[in-house]
Design an enzyme around this catalytic site. Structure first.
Site, short mmCIF file in Angstrom:
data_model
loop_
_atom_site.label_atom_id
_atom_site.label_comp_id
_atom_site.label_asym_id
_atom_site.label_seq_id
_atom_site.Cartn_x
_atom_site.Cartn_y
_atom_site.Cartn_z
N CYS A 2 0.69 -1.17 0.02
CA CYS A 2 0.09 0.04 0.36
C CYS A 2 0.91 1.40 -0.04
O CYS A 2 2.08 1.06 -0.10
CB CYS A 2 -0.99 -0.04 1.13
SG CYS A 2 -1.83 -1.74 1.61
N ARG A 50 -4.66 1.43 -0.87
CA ARG A 50 -4.75 0.13 -0.55
C ARG A 50 -4.58 -0.88 -1.70
O ARG A 50 -5.26 -0.57 -2.63
CB ARG A 50 -5.98 -0.64 0.28
CG ARG A 50 -5.89 -1.88 0.66
CD ARG A 50 -7.20 -2.62 1.30
NE ARG A 50 -6.74 -3.77 2.00
CZ ARG A 50 -7.62 -4.52 2.21
NH1 ARG A 50 -9.04 -4.43 1.98
NH2 ARG A 50 -7.23 -5.92 2.56
N LEU A 51 -3.52 -1.58 -1.77
CA LEU A 51 -3.53 -2.74 -2.62
C LEU A 51 -4.00 -4.05 -1.79
O LEU A 51 -3.17 -4.69 -0.98
CB LEU A 51 -2.03 -3.01 -3.26
CG LEU A 51 -1.62 -4.15 -4.05
CD1 LEU A 51 -2.63 -3.94 -5.52
CD2 LEU A 51 -0.28 -4.46 -4.33
N ASN A 75 2.25 -0.21 5.21
CA ASN A 75 2.70 -0.73 3.68
C ASN A 75 3.35 -1.84 3.79
O ASN A 75 4.68 -1.84 4.47
CB ASN A 75 3.32 0.52 2.96
CG ASN A 75 3.94 0.30 1.84
OD1 ASN A 75 3.60 -0.75 1.08
ND2 ASN A 75 5.26 0.85 1.60
N GLY A 76 3.08 -3.16 3.27
CA GLY A 76 3.79 -4.29 3.45
C GLY A 76 3.08 -5.37 3.90
O GLY A 76 1.85 -5.35 3.86
N ASP A 100 -3.18 -9.23 8.24
CA ASP A 100 -2.11 -9.43 8.83
C ASP A 100 -1.62 -7.88 9.51
O ASP A 100 -1.03 -7.98 10.53
CB ASP A 100 -0.69 -9.69 7.60
CG ASP A 100 -0.80 -8.57 6.74
OD1 ASP A 100 -1.87 -7.90 6.17
OD2 ASP A 100 0.41 -8.31 6.07
N ILE A 288 12.10 -10.74 -18.69
CA ILE A 288 12.44 -9.66 -19.63
C ILE A 288 13.80 -9.81 -20.28
O ILE A 288 14.58 -10.54 -19.77
CB ILE A 288 12.42 -8.29 -18.78
CG1 ILE A 288 12.30 -7.18 -19.75
CG2 ILE A 288 13.79 -8.28 -17.82
CD1 ILE A 288 10.92 -6.62 -19.46
N SER A 360 10.80 -12.52 -6.03
CA SER A 360 11.97 -11.81 -6.74
C SER A 360 13.17 -12.44 -5.87
O SER A 360 13.13 -12.68 -4.91
CB SER A 360 12.02 -10.42 -6.81
OG SER A 360 13.26 -9.94 -6.97
N GLY A 361 14.22 -12.50 -6.80
CA GLY A 361 15.27 -12.90 -6.13
C GLY A 361 16.46 -12.03 -5.67
O GLY A 361 17.72 -12.18 -5.34
#
Length: 632
Positions: A2, A50-51, A75-76, A100, A288, A360-361
């Site tokens: 978020c 918000r996401l 956010n997180g 959460d 990509i 992601s790495g």
């Protein structure tokens, strides 16, 4: 994932109008495209975009405790929220959502300011404690999520992005010359500075408390640089796999579609392979590539996608995509010169068409010793044994004559970079590798006005040099890894991933940055990291049965762009018109003759100045986009 923002004004109630708070939220709505909520109560105002990822129905924020005396915005993601929730319920706390986020308020009630030590995740958060009239801000251990703040007397404003604070009542638009010097040197602005004078960043693993007694900041966690020589290679590999698999599994929890960035490198391949073994569902992977073959790793990504039978998507980046450059730089928020933000932006956009969360790495190279520069540091230590008159008087000038190659990996060019220009210590060489306008060039490159402006505002400190001073022997690989984890990782890599993914409302999770995994990896003896000029030996042993040798044994490639060739090709006219213009902002801080000389040497392939030229391109576009002057 978020966007958050807010203002606490201990002298005024309310601290901001509804219209002003809405304007602040508007600047970060891309971070939370599913909706905005606001709260203005007495001396505090909170905004949240918000996401929706977990508890889509009832997880709207701010979220309060049972009696409404403590509020939080986040956010997180908190990966251990289910375990924490169970513990807190046993202690008598009552929950009204399945989010959460709600565990944070109850953990704060239960543990006080030590609540943050119980959180396992990526986060930037704000808590308002009405009874104590106290604001608490906190940021995760590795700085995955950003948090900016500004204080003026008894007023403190904060936000996920600096641009949000530009529309607040206290309008900060003056450029901090010390921050600008850091940007020119490293291509990013390190914590705690921001590019704007008066706006600061809360450093990773820090807690800020603001109340009637003032503002205090304290560090709640640190990755301790200690080694346990008793750990055997077998034990290191076994425990690495156990912790890594656990970190990946904890990041698969989601109420929305989830996918994986797949670069074709070892780190992302391990994440995909481990996740494929833990689920019966077909994974979605995204890659990509570039038209320039030496920069594209798509064939290796396809190999992993085929091995684990993923639903695989690809996207090709060309110089034509730079039509979006102004928008990308605006999303970067501050001046930012990591050219891999371009492919990251497009990878995130492509991925968001299919999923809301991606793994992601990020962090694998820093945690397990994967960068070529770690090998180079060892070579530099040996090179230092060569008599100085041979190094400086013969080898450096000779290798400096090597012309540049358009290829991504070129051994002669790498040798040239190792010895030219000459250096006084191995750690100085390491910092030079990380620098764009190297410190030794400041005197010639910077304009007189800019140098005077720096001196007027204090003393510029090289944040990476300060980090190296912590070690008795800064030339060890372990020293360089720790420095990267505390400087380059939060200042560059996390900024790139956060800003470019959140530009599209995509949440990115990084299993390698699980702090339990990082703490164990820090204890593994250094000699287990690099063997036969190849890094990540522990990680390769840990997953030798899962990852094919075509991936694990190939040289480190990196997520880089063919920017060097683009500046000599499709971008040539654009570059000259932008940074050589009579009214360019960059000419206020870099001597025009120095810029012209770089362009000429780059076009004739005498030297590769692409990093410095790209630095100025991004800075010029940023200054114009944000309508700021680089000098008073």
């Amino acid at each position: 994932m978020c966007g958050i923002c807010g203002i606490v004004d201990l002298d005024n109630s309310p601290p901001v109008t509804r219209e002003e708070l809405s304007a602040m939220c508007k600047t970060i709505e891309h971070r939370g495209p599913d909706g905005t909520r606001q709260m203005i109560r007495n001396s505090v105002a909170f905004g949240h975009t918000r996401l929706s990822v977990i508890d889509k129905e009832t997880g709207w924020q701010p979220i309060s405790n049972e009696d409404g005396s403590v509020f939080v915005i986040l956010n997180g993601e908190i990966y251990n929220f289910a375990v924490l929730r169970t513990e807190l319920i046993r202690s008598g706390h009552k929950f009204s959502t399945a989010s959460d986020t709600e565990v944070i308020v109850h953990a704060y009630e239960q543990y006080g300011l030590k609540f943050v030590e119980h959180l396992d995740g990526m986060f930037a958060l704000a808590i308002w404690d009405q009874a104590r009239k106290r604001l608490v801000l906190a940021r995760d251990r590795f700085g995955k999520k950003p948090l900016f703040y500004a204080q003026s007397a008894n007023r403190l404003s904060f936000a996920s992005e600096a641009k949000t604070l530009l529309v607040a009542r206290d309008n900060y638009r003056e450029v901090n010359p010390l921050a600008l010097c850091s940007y020119l040197t490293y291509g990013y602005v390190p914590e705690p500075m921001s590019i704007f004078d008066g706006i600061l960043k809360l450093p990773p693993a820090n807690l800020l408390v603001f109340d009637d007694s003032g503002l205090t900041i304290q560090q709640y966690w640190e990755l301790t640089p200690t080694t346990d020589s008793s750990i055997t290679p077998h034990e290191a590999a076994f425990e690495t796999r156990r912790l890594m698999d656990k970190a990946i599994a904890s990041r698969l929890i989601s109420d929305v579609p989830l996918g994986f960035f797949l670069s074709g490198g070892l780190d992302s391949s391990i994440i995909v392979g481990s996740a494929a073994r833990s689920t019966s569902s077909q994974l979605k992977t995204f890659s990509i590539g570039f038209e320039e073959d030496s920069f594209s790793e798509l064939e290796y990504a396809r190999l992993i996608a085929k091995k684990f039978d993923t639903d695989h998507q690809e996207f090709i980046v060309t110089a034509n995509n730079l039509d979006d450059l102004e928008m990308i730089i605006r999303f970067a928020d501050e001046p930012f010169a990591d050219s891999s933000m371009i492919p990251m932006y497009y990878l995130a956009r492509k991925t968001r068409e299919h999923v809301t969360v991606a793994l992601s790495g990020d962090g694998g190279d820093e945690i397990f010793g994967g960068y070529d520069r770690y090998i180079g540091l060892g070579l530099a230590r040996r090179y230092q044994r060569v008599p100085k008159f041979i190094r400086s008087g013969l080898l450096s000038p000779l290798l400096g004559m090597i012309r540049e190659s358009p290829e991504k990996r070129n051994n002669l060019r790498r040798l040239k970079r190792l010895v030219h220009p000459p250096f006084d210590s191995a750690e100085q060489l390491y910092m030079r590798w990380m620098q764009q306008f190297i410190v030794q060039s400041h005197e010639r490159a910077f304009t007189s006005d800019f140098k005077a402006n720096i001196q007027t505002n204090g003393v510029w400190n090289d944040h990476m040099a300060i980090a190296f001073r912590r070690f008795d022997n800064p030339t060890l690989v372990k020293s360089a890894q720790w420095v990267d984890l505390t400087t380059y990782l939060p200042g560059d890599l996390m900024v790139k991933t956060d800003r470019m993914s959140m530009a599209h409302g995509l949440e990115v999770r990084s299993p390698f940055l699980d702090h339990h995994l990082a703490e164990f990896a820090e204890r593994i003896p250094a000699e287990q990291s690099i063997k036969s000029m190849s890094g990540k030996q522990t990680l390769k042993r840990a997953y030798s049965d899962l990852i094919p040798e075509e991936i694990s044994k190939r040289p480190k490639s990196g997520f880089t762009m063919p920017i060097k060739e683009w500046i000599n090709g499709q971008m040539k006219d654009f570059t000259h018109e932008l940074i050589m213009a009579g009214d360019s902002e960059v000419s206020k801080v870099i001597n025009r003759g120095f810029i012209s000389g770089m362009l000429e040497q780059h076009h004739t392939r005498k030297h590769d100045h692409s990093a410095r030229i790209w630095n100025l391109i991004c800075l010029e576009i940023w200054a114009k986009t944000f309508k700021v002057s680089l000098t008073p």
